[in-house]
Structure formats: structure tokens, C-alpha cells
Design a protein around this motif. Structure first.
Motif, PDB file in Angstrom:
ATOM      1  N   ASN A   5       0.818  -1.220   0.000  1.00 25.30           N
ATOM      2  CA  ASN A   5       0.000   0.000   0.000  1.00 25.30           C
ATOM      3  C   ASN A   5       0.848   1.264   0.000  1.00 25.30           C
ATOM      4  O   ASN A   5       0.467   2.271  -0.592  1.00 25.30           O
ATOM      5  CB  ASN A   5      -0.958   0.013   1.189  1.00 25.30           C
ATOM      6  N   THR A  79      -6.276  -6.346  15.651  1.00 28.41           N
ATOM      7  CA  THR A  79      -6.108  -5.483  14.472  1.00 28.41           C
ATOM      8  C   THR A  79      -4.685  -5.585  13.937  1.00 28.41           C
ATOM      9  O   THR A  79      -4.459  -5.707  12.729  1.00 28.41           O
ATOM     10  CB  THR A  79      -6.446  -4.023  14.826  1.00 28.41           C
ATOM     11  N   TRP A  80      -3.706  -5.543  14.838  1.00 23.20           N
ATOM     12  CA  TRP A  80      -2.303  -5.683  14.445  1.00 23.20           C
ATOM     13  C   TRP A  80      -2.076  -7.034  13.768  1.00 23.20           C
ATOM     14  O   TRP A  80      -1.415  -7.122  12.729  1.00 23.20           O
ATOM     15  CB  TRP A  80      -1.402  -5.541  15.675  1.00 23.20           C
ATOM     16  N   LYS A  82      -4.310  -8.956  12.210  1.00 19.93           N
ATOM     17  CA  LYS A  82      -4.964  -9.002  10.897  1.00 19.93           C
ATOM     18  C   LYS A  82      -4.133  -8.266   9.860  1.00 19.93           C
ATOM     19  O   LYS A  82      -3.871  -8.778   8.762  1.00 19.93           O
ATOM     20  CB  LYS A  82      -6.358  -8.373  10.976  1.00 19.93           C
ATOM     21  N   ARG A  83      -3.742  -7.045  10.170  1.00 15.29           N
ATOM     22  CA  ARG A  83      -2.974  -6.245   9.204  1.00 15.29           C
ATOM     23  C   ARG A  83      -1.596  -6.861   8.952  1.00 15.29           C
ATOM     24  O   ARG A  83      -1.114  -6.895   7.817  1.00 15.29           O
ATOM     25  CB  ARG A  83      -2.844  -4.802   9.709  1.00 15.29           C
ATOM     26  N   GLY A  84      -0.970  -7.347  10.011  1.00 14.14           N
ATOM     27  CA  GLY A  84       0.351  -7.967   9.874  1.00 14.14           C
ATOM     28  C   GLY A  84       0.331  -9.196   8.999  1.00 14.14           C
ATOM     29  O   GLY A  84       1.235  -9.407   8.181  1.00 14.14           O
ATOM     30  N   SER A  85      -0.702 -10.017   9.122  1.00 17.30           N
ATOM     31  CA  SER A  85      -0.775 -11.227   8.295  1.00 17.30           C
ATOM     32  C   SER A  85      -0.988 -10.868   6.825  1.00 17.30           C
ATOM     33  O   SER A  85      -0.427 -11.509   5.937  1.00 17.30           O
ATOM     34  CB  SER A  85      -1.862 -12.178   8.796  1.00 17.30           C
ATOM     35  N   VAL A  86      -1.767  -9.814   6.551  1.00 16.49           N
ATOM     36  CA  VAL A  86      -1.957  -9.356   5.167  1.00 16.49           C
ATOM     37  C   VAL A  86      -0.625  -8.873   4.594  1.00 16.49           C
ATOM     38  O   VAL A  86      -0.245  -9.228   3.473  1.00 16.49           O
ATOM     39  CB  VAL A  86      -3.033  -8.243   5.094  1.00 16.49           C
ATOM     40  N   ILE A  87       0.095  -8.068   5.360  1.00 18.36           N
ATOM     41  CA  ILE A  87       1.395  -7.555   4.900  1.00 18.36           C
ATOM     42  C   ILE A  87       2.357  -8.712   4.632  1.00 18.36           C
ATOM     43  O   ILE A  87       3.079  -8.719   3.624  1.00 18.36           O
ATOM     44  CB  ILE A  87       1.986  -6.553   5.910  1.00 18.36           C
TER      45      ILE A  87
END
Length: 141
Positions: A5, A79-80, A82-87
Motif C-alpha cells: 500500500n 487489528t495488528w 490481521k494487518r500484519g498477516s496481510v502484509i
């Protein structure tokens, strides 16, 4: 190395009226946490690291820090995670993720490997001409 992103956002900020040429590495170099691509894996690794740090603090201070709340703000941790696994997934397929995101943003993608030698030469000449023109304008300013 930036998350996907961030790369897309950086390119969106470039407003010059010339074509943008980028090269993107096939896979990313950095990861979030232990690099896990699942929320559970990331959160487990953080809990293990937290327990190890508490043990080290207790040993260094000769005090008992086991009372430290390890589940502070669980919604933030979720939240961390979820976002961390996407990254982490995007870093494993970095080039593919960047290109897919740019297409989603409306960019026209031309793969240099697929371009003919004539097209590549024209692109190189176009970039050189634009570079010289911008350099001349900057010198005159």
C-alpha cells in the motif's frame, strides 16, 4: 522495503506528466512479527516474546513481573495481527501484489520482459528525453 500500500501511495503522489517506470522485487524483504501469514501465528509469537521479556526483566531485577497484564487491549492486538498477516502474505508475493494493486488503482501496466526490443528502445529514448528536458528546465530555473 515498503508494504504494498505504501508503494501504491508513493506512486499516486507523483504528478509529473511522464510515464512512470518501476522495478519491483519478486518477494519482500521485511515481515511483521515472526513472518506468519495467520493471525493466530502472529499473536502466539508475540505472547511467547512477551513471556520471554517478562522472564528476562524478572531475572535482571530479581523481582517478579508475572503480574503484567499480557492481554492488554486485545482489540488492538487483533487489528495488528490481521494487518500484519496481510502484509506478510503480500511480502511473499511482493511484485504480484504491487502490480495487482496498481491495476486496481487504474494504472496501465507494461511488463518490460514482454515488450519488444523496438518498444524498449523507444521507452528508453523517451525517458532520456524527458530527463534531459527536466534537467534543462531545472538548470534554467
Amino acid at each position: 522495503m515498503q508494504p504494498v500500500n505504501s508503494v501504491r501511495q508513493m506512486l499516486a503522489r507523483l504528478r509529473e506528466t511522464v510515464d512512470h517506470h518501476i522495478w519491483v522485487r519478486e518477494w519482500g524483504m521485511s515481515v511483521v512479527g515472526n513472518g506468519s501469514t495467520s493471525i493466530g501465528g502472529l499473536l502466539r509469537s508475540q505472547h511467547v516474546a512477551t513471556r520471554a521479556n517478562i522472564a528476562l526483566l524478572s531475572a535482571a531485577d530479581n523481582d517478579d513481573y508475572s503480574y503484567v497484564d499480557q492481554n492488554f487491549q486485545p482489540e488492538s492486538l487483533q487489528t495488528w495481527g490481521k494487518r500484519g498477516s496481510v502484509i506478510n502474505v503480500e511480502m511473499r508475493r511482493y511484485r504480484e501484489s504491487v502490480v495487482a494493486g496498481l491495476v486496481e488503482d487504474g494504472y496501465t501496466i507494461v511488463d518490460a520482459d514482454d515488450a519488444s526490443d523496438d518498444e524498449s528502445g523507444a521507452v528508453i529514448e523517451s525517458v532520456k528525453a524527458a530527463s534531459e528536458q527536466l534537467y534543462t528546465a531545472e538548470c534554467e530555473a
